[in-house]
Design a protein around this motif. Structure first.
Motif, PDB file in Angstrom:
ATOM      1  N   ILE A   1       0.851  -1.227  -0.100  1.00  0.00           N
ATOM      2  CA  ILE A   1      -0.079   0.064   0.072  1.00  0.00           C
ATOM      3  C   ILE A   1       0.930   1.524  -0.064  1.00  0.00           C
ATOM      4  O   ILE A   1       0.305   2.314   0.256  1.00  0.00           O
ATOM      5  N   GLY A   2       2.280   1.261  -0.157  1.00  0.00           N
ATOM      6  CA  GLY A   2       3.026   2.158  -0.198  1.00  0.00           C
ATOM      7  C   GLY A   2       3.218   2.939   0.870  1.00  0.00           C
ATOM      8  O   GLY A   2       3.066   4.210   1.034  1.00  0.00           O
ATOM      9  N   GLN A   3       3.345   2.273   2.206  1.00  0.00           N
ATOM     10  CA  GLN A   3       3.103   2.857   3.542  1.00  0.00           C
ATOM     11  C   GLN A   3       4.549   3.044   4.198  1.00  0.00           C
ATOM     12  O   GLN A   3       4.781   2.023   4.778  1.00  0.00           O
ATOM     13  N   PHE A   4       5.145   4.269   4.237  1.00  0.00           N
ATOM     14  CA  PHE A   4       6.588   4.292   4.982  1.00  0.00           C
ATOM     15  C   PHE A   4       6.233   5.756   5.479  1.00  0.00           C
ATOM     16  O   PHE A   4       6.149   6.775   4.790  1.00  0.00           O
ATOM     17  N   PHE A   5       6.428   5.563   6.772  1.00  0.00           N
ATOM     18  CA  PHE A   5       6.149   6.781   7.717  1.00  0.00           C
ATOM     19  C   PHE A   5       7.418   8.033   7.485  1.00  0.00           C
ATOM     20  O   PHE A   5       8.468   7.245   7.629  1.00  0.00           O
ATOM     21  N   THR A   6       7.183   9.023   7.230  1.00  0.00           N
ATOM     22  CA  THR A   6       8.464  10.010   7.360  1.00  0.00           C
ATOM     23  C   THR A   6       9.083  10.314   8.809  1.00  0.00           C
ATOM     24  O   THR A   6       8.490  10.308   9.772  1.00  0.00           O
ATOM     25  N   PRO A   7      10.394   9.881   8.690  1.00  0.00           N
ATOM     26  CA  PRO A   7      11.454  10.054   9.942  1.00  0.00           C
ATOM     27  C   PRO A   7      11.102  11.515  10.333  1.00  0.00           C
ATOM     28  O   PRO A   7      10.831  12.392   9.747  1.00  0.00           O
TER      29      PRO A   7
ATOM     30  N   PRO B   1      -2.388  14.731   1.920  1.00  0.00           N
ATOM     31  CA  PRO B   1      -2.997  13.492   1.096  1.00  0.00           C
ATOM     32  C   PRO B   1      -2.173  12.300   1.308  1.00  0.00           C
ATOM     33  O   PRO B   1      -0.752  12.356   1.354  1.00  0.00           O
ATOM     34  N   GLY B   2      -2.913  11.136   1.849  1.00  0.00           N
ATOM     35  CA  GLY B   2      -1.879   9.984   2.171  1.00  0.00           C
ATOM     36  C   GLY B   2      -1.269  10.209   3.572  1.00  0.00           C
ATOM     37  O   GLY B   2       0.061  10.207   3.689  1.00  0.00           O
ATOM     38  N   ALA B   3      -2.089  10.486   4.602  1.00  0.00           N
ATOM     39  CA  ALA B   3      -1.583  11.086   5.808  1.00  0.00           C
ATOM     40  C   ALA B   3      -1.092  10.106   6.808  1.00  0.00           C
ATOM     41  O   ALA B   3      -0.017  10.662   7.936  1.00  0.00           O
ATOM     42  N   GLY B   4      -1.073   8.714   6.504  1.00  0.00           N
ATOM     43  CA  GLY B   4      -0.833   7.817   7.816  1.00  0.00           C
ATOM     44  C   GLY B   4      -1.200   8.040   8.996  1.00  0.00           C
ATOM     45  O   GLY B   4      -2.510   8.440   9.043  1.00  0.00           O
TER      46      GLY B   4
ATOM     47  N   TYR C   1      -6.426  12.594   3.862  1.00  0.00           N
ATOM     48  CA  TYR C   1      -6.921  11.626   3.141  1.00  0.00           C
ATOM     49  C   TYR C   1      -5.906  10.440   3.510  1.00  0.00           C
ATOM     50  O   TYR C   1      -4.851  10.515   3.687  1.00  0.00           O
ATOM     51  N   GLU C   2      -6.872   9.401   3.838  1.00  0.00           N
ATOM     52  CA  GLU C   2      -6.221   7.971   4.147  1.00  0.00           C
ATOM     53  C   GLU C   2      -7.224   6.837   3.909  1.00  0.00           C
ATOM     54  O   GLU C   2      -8.227   7.231   3.998  1.00  0.00           O
ATOM     55  N   THR C   3      -6.453   5.734   3.256  1.00  0.00           N
ATOM     56  CA  THR C   3      -7.406   4.688   2.821  1.00  0.00           C
ATOM     57  C   THR C   3      -7.068   3.401   3.887  1.00  0.00           C
ATOM     58  O   THR C   3      -8.097   2.650   3.921  1.00  0.00           O
ATOM     59  N   ASP C   4      -6.178   3.385   4.644  1.00  0.00           N
ATOM     60  CA  ASP C   4      -5.681   2.265   4.934  1.00  0.00           C
ATOM     61  C   ASP C   4      -6.489   2.005   6.424  1.00  0.00           C
ATOM     62  O   ASP C   4      -6.381   2.733   7.336  1.00  0.00           O
ATOM     63  N   LYS C   5      -7.451   1.028   6.457  1.00  0.00           N
ATOM     64  CA  LYS C   5      -8.050   0.707   7.690  1.00  0.00           C
ATOM     65  C   LYS C   5      -7.410   0.400   8.931  1.00  0.00           C
ATOM     66  O   LYS C   5      -7.554   0.777  10.106  1.00  0.00           O
TER      67      LYS C   5
ATOM     68  N   GLU D   1     -11.064   8.248   1.547  1.00  0.00           N
ATOM     69  CA  GLU D   1     -11.111   7.851   0.228  1.00  0.00           C
ATOM     70  C   GLU D   1      -9.955   8.003  -0.593  1.00  0.00           C
ATOM     71  O   GLU D   1      -8.917   8.684  -0.051  1.00  0.00           O
ATOM     72  N   ASP D   2      -9.816   7.148  -1.699  1.00  0.00           N
ATOM     73  CA  ASP D   2      -8.778   7.387  -2.484  1.00  0.00           C
ATOM     74  C   ASP D   2      -8.669   8.981  -2.768  1.00  0.00           C
ATOM     75  O   ASP D   2      -9.439   9.209  -3.631  1.00  0.00           O
ATOM     76  N   PHE D   3      -7.535   9.309  -2.732  1.00  0.00           N
ATOM     77  CA  PHE D   3      -7.364  10.500  -2.843  1.00  0.00           C
ATOM     78  C   PHE D   3      -7.211  10.737  -4.576  1.00  0.00           C
ATOM     79  O   PHE D   3      -7.632  11.844  -4.926  1.00  0.00           O
ATOM     80  N   VAL D   4      -6.645   9.981  -5.295  1.00  0.00           N
ATOM     81  CA  VAL D   4      -6.574  10.072  -6.665  1.00  0.00           C
ATOM     82  C   VAL D   4      -8.226  10.061  -7.362  1.00  0.00           C
ATOM     83  O   VAL D   4      -8.575  10.813  -8.078  1.00  0.00           O
TER      84      VAL D   4
ATOM     85  N   SER E   1       2.925  16.233   1.801  1.00  0.00           N
ATOM     86  CA  SER E   1       2.754  14.999   1.583  1.00  0.00           C
ATOM     87  C   SER E   1       4.007  14.124   1.450  1.00  0.00           C
ATOM     88  O   SER E   1       5.088  14.385   0.847  1.00  0.00           O
ATOM     89  N   ASN E   2       3.891  12.921   1.974  1.00  0.00           N
ATOM     90  CA  ASN E   2       4.587  11.718   1.667  1.00  0.00           C
ATOM     91  C   ASN E   2       3.808  10.871   0.911  1.00  0.00           C
ATOM     92  O   ASN E   2       3.276  10.013   1.541  1.00  0.00           O
ATOM     93  N   PRO E   3       3.427  10.803  -0.274  1.00  0.00           N
ATOM     94  CA  PRO E   3       2.339  10.064  -0.826  1.00  0.00           C
ATOM     95  C   PRO E   3       3.010   8.813  -1.036  1.00  0.00           C
ATOM     96  O   PRO E   3       4.162   8.370  -0.812  1.00  0.00           O
ATOM     97  N   PRO E   4       1.773   7.740  -1.314  1.00  0.00           N
ATOM     98  CA  PRO E   4       2.170   6.282  -1.445  1.00  0.00           C
ATOM     99  C   PRO E   4       3.051   6.239  -2.727  1.00  0.00           C
ATOM    100  O   PRO E   4       2.797   7.130  -3.578  1.00  0.00           O
ATOM    101  N   TYR E   5       4.010   5.263  -2.884  1.00  0.00           N
ATOM    102  CA  TYR E   5       4.635   5.016  -4.270  1.00  0.00           C
ATOM    103  C   TYR E   5       4.153   3.474  -4.525  1.00  0.00           C
ATOM    104  O   TYR E   5       4.706   2.580  -4.016  1.00  0.00           O
TER     105      TYR E   5
HETATM  106  C1  LIG Z   1       4.402   6.841   2.244  1.00  0.00           C
HETATM  107  S1  LIG Z   1       2.904   6.766   3.402  1.00  0.00           S
HETATM  108  C2  LIG Z   1       3.228   8.174   4.204  1.00  0.00           C
HETATM  109  C3  LIG Z   1       2.412   8.446   5.555  1.00  0.00           C
HETATM  110  C4  LIG Z   1       2.704   9.848   6.080  1.00  0.00           C
HETATM  111  N1  LIG Z   1       2.343  10.936   5.256  1.00  0.00           N
HETATM  112  C5  LIG Z   1       3.907   9.997   6.589  1.00  0.00           C
HETATM  113  O1  LIG Z   1       4.781  10.916   5.978  1.00  0.00           O
HETATM  114  O2  LIG Z   1       4.510   9.482   7.496  1.00  0.00           O
HETATM  115  C6  LIG Z   1       1.484   6.969   2.447  1.00  0.00           C
HETATM  116  C7  LIG Z   1       0.285   6.779   2.968  1.00  0.00           C
HETATM  117  O3  LIG Z   1      -0.772   6.899   1.880  1.00  0.00           O
HETATM  118  C8  LIG Z   1      -1.733   6.095   2.107  1.00  0.00           C
HETATM  119  N2  LIG Z   1      -2.589   5.766   0.838  1.00  0.00           N
HETATM  120  C9  LIG Z   1      -2.170   4.777  -0.013  1.00  0.00           C
HETATM  121  N3  LIG Z   1      -2.894   4.909  -1.317  1.00  0.00           N
HETATM  122  C10 LIG Z   1      -3.793   6.047  -0.709  1.00  0.00           C
HETATM  123  C11 LIG Z   1      -4.781   6.630  -1.579  1.00  0.00           C
HETATM  124  N4  LIG Z   1      -5.181   6.193  -2.867  1.00  0.00           N
HETATM  125  N5  LIG Z   1      -5.424   7.824  -1.136  1.00  0.00           N
HETATM  126  C12 LIG Z   1      -5.247   8.280   0.043  1.00  0.00           C
HETATM  127  N6  LIG Z   1      -4.017   7.564   0.730  1.00  0.00           N
HETATM  128  C13 LIG Z   1      -3.440   6.485   0.489  1.00  0.00           C
HETATM  129  C14 LIG Z   1      -1.114   4.686   2.898  1.00  0.00           C
HETATM  130  O4  LIG Z   1      -2.023   4.039   3.551  1.00  0.00           O
HETATM  131  C15 LIG Z   1      -0.067   5.455   3.639  1.00  0.00           C
HETATM  132  O5  LIG Z   1      -0.570   5.413   4.988  1.00  0.00           O
END
Ligand SMILES: C[S@@+](CC[C@H](N)C(=O)[O-])C[C@H]1O[C@@H](n2cnc3c(N)ncnc32)[C@H](O)[C@@H]1O
Length: 524
Positions: free
Chosen positions: A39-45, A68-71, A97-101, A131-134, A161-165
């Motif tokens: 799910i591209g989830q890596f928290f920012t240090p 967006p993708g707030a973790g 925005y965050e989708t991960d339950k 919701e899915d941000f995109v 943002s640190n978006p998912p990759y």
């Molecule tokens: C790389 S992590 C970064 C989390 C946080 N922003 C941080 O910096 O620690 C990306 C986050 O985006 C969420 N995510 C993934 N796909 C998403 C989507 N389509 N819409 C919103 N959030 C999404 C993931 O669950 C994850 O928590």
């Protein structure tokens, strides 16, 4: 709030950011590496989050923020701390925005707790959009992103943002809406950037940490063109080591922090961290043209990170040619082993044509046959396989994959007509690029001159500034400044020295670059 078996709440003495980081550690314990990757989830240090927030210049009393993708909310925490420290802000409106339950309960807890914490000083409102941000925002864009004026949308002063990759399946996207920015298989992160750029208020700014890949390569060319029409680059931050940033989470890719703004920008500030230490930053100011580089209808984001690198690009840019102007082409070897299995041979017969791989490139020449990991040695010459073959002639072969950590980005071999004359042809695996001229074939000396030029430390450094990934892409080689064919001929013949090709100043840089201790490991 109950999370798993634990009761977690913010401690009296804990800052908002410290609390977010504690939540992130708890959340990480519940997840596995493969789940996070999926799910591209890596928290920012924490230090990186602080640095990113510090790039914001917002000085308003009411600030709207998008994460967006707030973790668990690490970046929201950092920007709120930063705004608080400036002592000006009275109202904050945050949308996450965050989708991960699995992460959502942590984010909810975090925002409830900080609302309590901030209540004495700041009016704080937040919304979590599950919701899915995109998908949820592409719906409000018109088919042409240019036409969307954002009137009906809430706009933001700061996007952090640190978006998912991860790579998206094109079928899952309303592609019509993204036709201005997508070519090839898109990675979700740059769609987060594109949508965010559209959601900025007139003086808004966005701060992203992402892979560096959007800065070069053909796939992102459309996006770069589009992006610079919407926002200005104000800051770029590089990390010296690919291992340093998400080391705890074992993410190995080159990341950068970029800040974009709707405001006009005079200079772009570029900084670099060594070993994750933000207290010891080397920052340079460069002009927009140093970074936004236009060549042959393409746009690249070059990132010179030291004064020396800046001088390197400014000097080499003075050379008048590039491959396009010299009528030189670069293509990728045509043989994809698994697709062409039936033509490949492990023993040489009378209808064999030499097949060259990366391992055949040795000391600037081709060493063939050379056995390596059971790779086939040749390709059978038949009517069906003929299209895979190259006519014996003069070429420069270039390895397609060389990492930043390797000594040289250009690992080349000269190929001359005589090498494969008796076979009439040779074939190249698709991990090898080849440089050639269709009309007026390159002379032997020009081939030598090109290989020698690509081997110069100054050219290597220029390429690293232009290309932040492991592939030696044709589009970036086309963008390299080159001397004339006449000079390449003389250079190949050893009749002229580097200084006659490069300007005197460039020659001086070349010497200094070569001599500098820190550069030695790169060029030894
Ligand atoms: C790389 S992590 C970064 C989390 C946080 N922003 C941080 O910096 O620690 C990306 C986050 O985006 C969420 N995510 C993934 N796909 C998403 C989507 N389509 N819409 C919103 N959030 C999404 C993931 O669950 C994850 O928590």
């Amino acid at each position: 709030m109950e999370l798993g078996m634990k009761r977690i709440s913010k401690l009296e003495k804990e800052s908002i950011a410290e609390f977010a980081n504690r939540l992130a550690s708890e959340c990480n314990k519940e997840s596995t590496k493969s789940r996070k990757k999926g799910i591209g989830q890596f928290f920012t240090p924490p230090l990186t989050a602080d640095f990113m927030a510090g790039l914001s210049n917002t000085n308003k009393t009411s600030v709207s923020i998008l994460d967006p993708g707030a973790g668990v909310g690490i970046l929201s925490a950092a920007i709120i701390e930063d705004l608080k420290s400036k002592d000006k802000v009275k109202n904050i409106n945050l949308v996450c925005y965050e989708t991960d339950k699995q992460v959502l309960p942590y984010l909810k807890l975090f925002l409830q707790e900080i609302k309590k914490d901030l209540s004495k000083e700041i009016s704080f409102e937040y919304e979590i959009v599950e919701e899915d941000f995109v998908k949820s925002n592409s719906g409000s864009l018109t088919s042409n992103l240019n036409n969307y004026d954002g009137e009906s949308k809430t706009l933001f002063d700061v996007v952090i943002s640190n978006p998912p990759y991860f790579k998206l399946n094109k079928r899952d996207l309303p592609l019509r809406k993204f036709k201005d920015i997508i070519s090839g298989q898109p990675n979700i992160y740059f769609l987060f950037m594109a949508i965010s750029a559209k959601l900025l208020s007139p003086e808004g700014e966005m701060i992203f940490i992402t892979p560096r890949s959007f800065c070069s390569g053909l796939y992102y060319n459309k996006f770069r063109k589009w992006l610079i029409g919407k926002v200005n680059i104000e800051n770029i931050h590089l990390f010296d080591s690919r291992k340093e940033l998400f080391s705890e989470q074992k993410v190995l890719q080159e990341n950068i922090i970029t800040k974009f703004t709707k405001n006009p920008v005079d200079n772009i500030k570029i900084s670099k961290t060594y070993n994750g230490d933000f207290s010891n930053l080397e920052t340079i100011k460069v002009s927009k043209n140093d970074v936004v580089y236009k060549s042959n209808g393409h746009i690249f984001f070059r990132i010179p990170s030291t004064r020396e690198e800046l001088r390197v690009i400014r000097e080499l840019d003075k050379l008048p040619y590039n491959f396009y102007r010299l009528g030189i082409k670069i293509s990728t070897g045509k043989v994809v082993a698994f697709r062409n299995k039936k033509h490949l041979q492990s023993t040489i017969t009378k209808d064999s044509i030499p097949l060259l791989w990366m391992h055949n490139i040795k000391n600037g020449r081709i060493s063939w046959p050379a056995s390596y990991k059971n790779k086939p040695l040749a390709i059978r010459n038949t009517d069906e396989s003929r299209w895979l073959l190259l006519e014996a002639g003069n070429y420069v072969a270039i390895k397609r994959f060389t990492a930043k950590e390797q000594k040289k980005r250009f690992v080349t071999a000269c190929i001359f007509k005589d090498d494969f004359k008796r076979y009439g042809y040779f074939a190249l695996d698709n991990m090898v690029n080849y440089v050639y001229r269709e009309e007026n074939e390159l002379s032997k000396n020009q081939v030598k001159g090109i290989a020698k030029y690509l081997g110069l430390p100054i050219v290597d450094l220029y390429f690293r500034i232009l290309n932040g990934h492991t592939q030696v892409n044709a589009s970036e080689v086309y963008a390299l400044p080159f001397p004339s064919l006449e000079q390449l001929e003389l250079f190949g013949k050893d009749d002229i020295e580097v200084k006659e090709i490069l300007s005197t100043k460039a020659k001086e840089i070349q010497r200094k670059t070569f001599d500098k201790k820190v550069m030695k490991p790169l060029y030894a």
